[in-house]
Design an enzyme around this catalytic site. Structure first.
Site, PDB file in Angstrom:
ATOM      1  CB  CYS A   1       1.728   1.213   3.505  1.00 49.57           C
ATOM      2  SG  CYS A   1       1.855   1.490   1.729  1.00 49.57           S
TER       3      CYS A   1
ATOM      4  CB  CYS B   1      -0.073  -1.757   2.249  1.00 50.68           C
ATOM      5  SG  CYS B   1       1.661  -1.528   1.781  1.00 50.68           S
TER       6      CYS B   1
END
Length: 295
Positions: A68, A71
């Site tokens: 991600c 993230c």
């Protein structure tokens, strides 16, 4: 561990610590302090085996995935925030959803990264800015108290969310099987889907049969008596239910009423004919016809 070397006087002794043991002790102390500081200052990695420790105390937990981009951008901020956990009096953890799919289902994580605040088993989702100052202020100023907690039926430690977590685990297993069929055995995508479809139909039929048998076992059908089975056939070949005594009495009364009406009607007609005859015989204008002899 200790070596006593005797001196000139036998009653006196001197304790000598080996040099190797002393070096080993210093190394062990340094290593333990390093481990303690890393656990204390870094975020705790949570999984499906140890996630229940967030049910006690105050926690801030991040759900992330290595692939991600958001993230990855949050990772340095989150680790810097984790260094303040000792001053804030909380614990900071993180969950890799790729390794713990059951936790993503238990917390119903639909977007990454997702941050939760936990206080003695009561969960709230963090939706404020994701910078270090906002995270620290959220804990220090107790802004989490202004948020509505997650309802009890959606709480991660509830029974229904535990069931959902098993479905997420199953989906991860099926995904791994799909990838294995495509990579190891060289099956096309539609071939893998066909195998899963056939397996789903067979499994559904077996589960349906088991459910029906279980229902019949718990709630067996009521036995039918002989009187309920007794029926009468009508002219069309069908079956009619047996008439009750009350129905027979009602039919009999209706027939009697019909007979009385017919009788009274016939009597009335005969009286009317007699009256007509009398009136014609008494009338002077009526000419009587003479009987004729047969030829």
């Amino acid at each position: 561990m200790y070596v006593y070397a005797a001196e000139s006087e036998p009653s006196k002794g001197k304790m000598i610590v080996p040099r190797n043991f002393l070096c080993f002790s210093i190394f062990a102390v340094l290593l333990s302090s390093r481990c303690v500081s890393s656990v204390k200052d870094g975020s705790v990695s949570l999984s499906e085996d140890n996630w229940d420790q967030i049910l006690v105390g105050e926690w801030m937990v991040e759900f992330y995935a290595p692939w991600c981009p958001a993230c990855k951008a949050l990772e340095p901020v989150w680790e810097s925030f984790a260094l303040r956990q000792g001053h804030l009096g909380i614990s900071v953890g993180k969950v890799d959803v790729t390794n713990s799919p059951g936790l993503s289902g238990r917390f119903m994580v639909t977007a990454l990264p997702t941050i939760y605040h936990a206080k003695d088993g009561i969960f709230r989702q963090y939706k404020s800015p994701r910078d270090k100052e906002s995270l620290v202020a959220f804990v220090m100023d107790k802004k989490w108290a202004q948020l509505e907690p997650i309802s009890s039926w959606k709480s991660p430690n509830s029974m229904q969310m535990s069931v959902i977590s098993y479905f997420f685990k199953l989906s991860q297993i099926l995904r791994g099987m799909h990838n294995k069929l495509m990579e190891d055995y060289g099956l096309p995508t539609w071939g893998s889907y066909l195998i899963f479809s056939i397996a789903t139909i067979i499994l559904g039929a077996v589960l349906g049969l088991l459910i029906v048998c279980l229902i019949d076992l718990i709630y067996p059908p009521k036995p039918i008596s002989f009187s309920d089975k007794k029926k009468q056939k009508d002219g069309s070949g069908g079956f009619m239910q047996e008439k009750s005594p009350g129905d027979e009495e009602l039919v009999k009364n209706v027939k009697d009423d019909l007979v009385d009406e017919d009788a009274s009607g016939s009597d009335g007609q005969e009286e009317q004919q007699d009256d007509d005859k009398k009136s014609t015989s008494n009338s002077p204008n009526v000419r009587k016809r003479k009987p004729r002899k047969a030829d």
